[in-house]
Design a protein around this motif. Structure first.
Motif, PDB file in Angstrom:
ATOM      1  N   TRP B 326     -22.156  10.040  32.406  1.00  0.00           N
ATOM      2  CA  TRP B 326     -21.453   9.765  33.821  1.00  0.00           C
ATOM      3  C   TRP B 326     -20.757   8.562  33.701  1.00  0.00           C
ATOM      4  O   TRP B 326     -19.615   8.400  34.338  1.00  0.00           O
ATOM      5  CB  TRP B 326     -22.614   9.989  34.789  1.00  0.00           C
ATOM      6  CG  TRP B 326     -21.766   9.857  36.296  1.00  0.00           C
ATOM      7  CD1 TRP B 326     -21.783   8.704  36.735  1.00  0.00           C
ATOM      8  CD2 TRP B 326     -21.403  10.865  36.852  1.00  0.00           C
ATOM      9  NE1 TRP B 326     -20.845   9.048  38.052  1.00  0.00           N
ATOM     10  CE2 TRP B 326     -20.542  10.276  37.886  1.00  0.00           C
ATOM     11  CE3 TRP B 326     -20.965  12.196  36.689  1.00  0.00           C
ATOM     12  CZ2 TRP B 326     -20.032  11.148  38.962  1.00  0.00           C
ATOM     13  CZ3 TRP B 326     -20.167  13.135  37.498  1.00  0.00           C
ATOM     14  CH2 TRP B 326     -19.684  12.059  38.511  1.00  0.00           C
ATOM     15  N   LEU B 327     -21.445   7.495  33.079  1.00  0.00           N
ATOM     16  CA  LEU B 327     -20.805   6.358  33.233  1.00  0.00           C
ATOM     17  C   LEU B 327     -19.319   6.430  32.337  1.00  0.00           C
ATOM     18  O   LEU B 327     -18.485   5.729  32.883  1.00  0.00           O
ATOM     19  CB  LEU B 327     -21.506   5.269  32.401  1.00  0.00           C
ATOM     20  CG  LEU B 327     -20.940   3.663  32.460  1.00  0.00           C
ATOM     21  CD1 LEU B 327     -20.625   3.280  33.788  1.00  0.00           C
ATOM     22  CD2 LEU B 327     -22.043   2.873  31.507  1.00  0.00           C
ATOM     23  N   SER B 328     -19.227   7.015  31.385  1.00  0.00           N
ATOM     24  CA  SER B 328     -18.134   7.202  30.472  1.00  0.00           C
ATOM     25  C   SER B 328     -16.890   8.058  31.441  1.00  0.00           C
ATOM     26  O   SER B 328     -15.906   7.815  31.164  1.00  0.00           O
ATOM     27  CB  SER B 328     -18.438   7.705  29.191  1.00  0.00           C
ATOM     28  OG  SER B 328     -17.310   7.961  28.410  1.00  0.00           O
ATOM     29  N   LEU B 329     -17.593   9.300  31.745  1.00  0.00           N
ATOM     30  CA  LEU B 329     -16.766  10.158  32.143  1.00  0.00           C
ATOM     31  C   LEU B 329     -16.380  10.196  33.698  1.00  0.00           C
ATOM     32  O   LEU B 329     -15.335  10.510  34.252  1.00  0.00           O
ATOM     33  CB  LEU B 329     -17.110  11.662  31.495  1.00  0.00           C
ATOM     34  CG  LEU B 329     -17.347  11.592  30.187  1.00  0.00           C
ATOM     35  CD1 LEU B 329     -17.952  13.011  29.708  1.00  0.00           C
ATOM     36  CD2 LEU B 329     -15.906  11.621  29.413  1.00  0.00           C
ATOM     37  N   GLY B 330     -17.494  10.121  34.219  1.00  0.00           N
ATOM     38  CA  GLY B 330     -17.425  10.352  35.799  1.00  0.00           C
ATOM     39  C   GLY B 330     -17.245   8.708  36.688  1.00  0.00           C
ATOM     40  O   GLY B 330     -16.585   9.057  37.608  1.00  0.00           O
TER      41      GLY B 330
END
Lengths: 73, 621
Positions: B326-330
């Motif tokens: 999530w940190l990377s994509l969201g």
């Protein structure tokens, strides 16, 4: 398509590239849990293979996340 | 003192009944005192000490009765989990429900801003990109908007005021489950639960994603410790020799469940699979809802794995994938161009501790005392926990590992100067149980034969222990109540301040702005993204009265709100003169602003040119 995908190193940090090992490792983790809970008998070789593949996918995922941070961060 | 059950045959039934009635009488009397305290408290008379300055002696008397009844019940031979739950619930009402009952509207500006985020998602069906870092983790806001729609409310404002008490009561079940699985004695379990609430001064239970995510954290840990532990029936005969055997050995030791170890689970495979799926789902929800909690969950799961309390390492891997994924994509909106915000403080332990502790001990003498007491509470509970660690002789050191694990976060993130507080919060359930172990050691003692225990209430046989336990719990409870409400002089709001904000929302137009000197206002609950908010304090050269006035005049927002909460903040934390807000009001009135509406605790000013324009617009309309 593969050539286009790899044409720029920054493409390694794209959403599909990061998402693919993420989903793959999540599926394999689910399979591993299911095998463990239901007691499906696996040979040591298959069991080891499963763990190695999950580990490789996890490392690949983390590498691509770092690439993503470096390229667009 | 051994904690085995007292033999019923030696207990006179009438004495048990009398003791039960007496302990419940303590609880009823405590509730009566609380009602008196709440009904007589006058919010408008709140002093610099905050909530404690208006509750009166009946509150303290009620708390003393409650703690006395709780410890009386704890030391009795006749044990009842139901009665302990009653006492802990009333304790939670004392500590977390008093502010909800006395203060006319919800405190803390952040809870109002979060209500605005929920409103935005409710109206638009998605989060607002690039507006606020918290919108990069919108899971909690989305869940709240679903709840608002489900309950037929028009906004989340109805949930704000009583949210702290509601969420604290929700923490009770997982904390009790963690205590049950901790391996400490029955008395230490319940004292630990009470200490968890009575030392939780960290105000993270307001309407916020972190309040919800702390519940996720507790539920995940409770499920892992109670239902997903590995249970070996036989030891593994590790193979020796080749490289592959060595790899197998490492793998089996830390990761893989070996084939020839029989795992005994308390539930059917279907239930186990469902539990694993639910825990993974909660970890995913947490990853989408909050910046810090997912990593606290990961660290706690690592602690469980290392101490061999996590039977399913897949959960740990899934939690890590979800958090990093999530940190990377969201959360791309958050970290593009701001990677230093995430990784900049890695290893900066000194600056992190400075931001978390030193920079907070500021303000007036009363406020500094409040901050000092916060530090003292934390130091005392950790000291007690340290004694508990030394006295315990457990089968596993899981509690110690879980208490220590969150400290890794301090080395990674300062979290805007709040990292250390969050570390204490994430370790609190386990630290509280360790502290309780100091007072109720599980080490068996043989000074009194099991069959010769006295019947009836045990406290008469242990008056010193009663005084020590009750004194400690009462001291923690009173101190926590004082420091929790210690900021309420400027973080709690009056109806006048809310009316002033609503006045602005009723008159402001999209694209116009509203300014305050500091953000202590019930503001942000409407028109998220459509209105420009400006806070004078904190912008360049605006930490003095003249500086804030200059900043307000330079920015020239359509509206300015001045209020009692802002004035108190200035006098308490910035050491400004008592009439500093009057100086700003006078300056604004002589430089193009006009007072449009006024309440006893708030004043709304509008740019005069806009007043004329709006009047002309209204006339032509």
């Amino acid at each position: 398509m593969g050539g286009t995908f790899l044409a720029a190193s920054s493409a390694l940090g794209s959403v599909p590239a990061v998402l693919t090992p993420l989903i793959a490792s999540a599926i394999l983790l689910a399979v591993r849990a299911w095998i463990g809970v239901t007691g499906v008998p696996l040979s040591r070789r298959v069991s080891l293979l499963l763990d190695v593949v999950i580990t490789i996918l996890g490392v690949l995922f983390l590498t691509l996340v770092i690439v993503r941070f470096r390229t667009i961060g | 003192m051994s904690d085995g059950p007292a033999p019923a045959t030696l207990r006179a039934p009438w004495r048990d009944l009398a003791a039960t009635n007496a302990s419940l009488g303590f609880a009823v009397a405590a509730v009566a005192c609380w009602l008196v305290a709440v009904s007589h408290a006058q919010f408008s008379r709140m002093g610099q000490l905050g909530l404690a300055s208006i509750v009166g002696t009946s509150f303290v008397l009620g708390l003393a009765l409650l703690v006395g009844g709780f410890v009386f019940e704890l030391l009795r031979g006749n044990r009842s989990d139901v009665r302990m739950v009653v006492f802990v619930v009333v304790l939670a009402v004392f500590l977390f429900g008093t502010a909800c009952a006395i203060e006319p509207v919800a405190s803390l500006e952040s809870s109002w801003v979060h209500a605005g985020f929920v409103q935005y998602i409710l109206q638009h069906g998605h989060s607002l990109s690039g507006y606020d870092a918290r919108f990069s983790w919108p899971g909690g806001f989305s869940l709240a908007s679903v709840l608002v729609a489900f309950t037929g409310q028009s906004s989340a404002l109805g949930f704000l005021r009583w949210f702290p008490l509601a969420i604290e009561l929700m923490y009770l079940a997982p904390v009790v489950a963690i205590a049950r699985s901790s391996g400490v004695s029955w008395r230490a379990q319940w004292l630990g639960v009470a200490l968890f609430f009575s030392t939780n001064w960290i105000y993270q239970d307001y309407f916020s994603p972190q309040g919800l995510n702390y519940l996720f954290f507790l539920v995940v840990l409770a499920t892992v410790l109670t239902c997903l532990q590995p249970q070996h029936r036989q030891r593994v005969a590790w193979p020796q020799g080749s490289l592959q055997d060595w790899m197998d050995r490492v793998r089996r030791r830390f990761i893989r469940r070996p084939h020839h170890v029989e795992f005994v689970v308390a539930q059917s495979p279907a239930v186990t699979l469902t539990l694993i799926a639910l825990v993974a789902l909660i970890c995913t929800a947490s990853a989408m809802s909050h910046q810090l909690t997912p990593y606290a969950i990961i660290l706690a799961l690592i602690a469980c794995l290392v101490t061999r309390q996590l039977g399913w390492p897949e959960i740990l891997a899934a939690a890590a994938l979800a958090a990093v994924g999530w940190l990377s994509l969201g959360a791309t909106d958050y970290w593009i161009g701001h990677l230093a915000n995430i990784f900049g403080s890695v290893g900066q332990l000194h600056s992190t501790l400075s931001a978390n502790v030193t920079s907070r001990v500021v303000g007036s003498a009363v406020h500094r005392h409040v901050v000092d007491v916060r530090i003292l509470i934390t130091a005392a509970i950790y000291l007690l926990a340290g004694i508990g660690v030394l006295l315990r002789r457990p089968a596993t050191r899981t509690l110690e590992a879980l208490a220590a694990a969150p400290f890794v976060l301090v080395g990674i993130q300062s979290y805007g100067g709040e990292g250390l507080m969050r570390v204490v919060l994430f370790g609190l359930p386990f630290v509280a149980l360790l502290a309780a172990s100091a007072l109720f050691s599980s080490r068996p003692r043989s000074y009194r034969p099991e069959g010769k225990r006295p019947s009836g209430p045990r406290l008469f046989a242990h008056p010193v222990r009663f005084v020590v336990v009750a004194g400690s719990l009462l001291a923690f409870s009173v101190a926590t109540f004082v420091v929790r409400g210690g900021n309420d002089a400027y973080e709690a709001f009056s109806t006048g301040e809310l009316a002033a904000v609503n006045y602005v929302y009723d008159h402001i137009r999209p694209g116009q702005g509203v300014a305050v000197t500091i953000y202590y206002m019930p503001i942000g609950q409407r028109d998220t993204g459509a209105i420009d908010y400006y806070v004078a304090y904190g912008s360049a050269q605006s930490t003095t009265v003249q500086g804030m006035l200059t900043a307000l005049l330079q920015h020239r927002t359509a509206y300015v709100i001045l209020s009692e909460s802002q004035r108190r903040w200035g006098t308490m934390l910035e050491d400004l003169p008592a009439n500093w807000e009057a100086t700003i009001l006078g300056g604004l009135l002589t430089h193009g602003y006009q007072a449009m509406a006024s309440w006893r605790t708030a004043t709304v000013l509008e740019l005069s040119t806009l007043v004329a324009h709006n009047s002309a617009h209204a006339t032509s309309g």
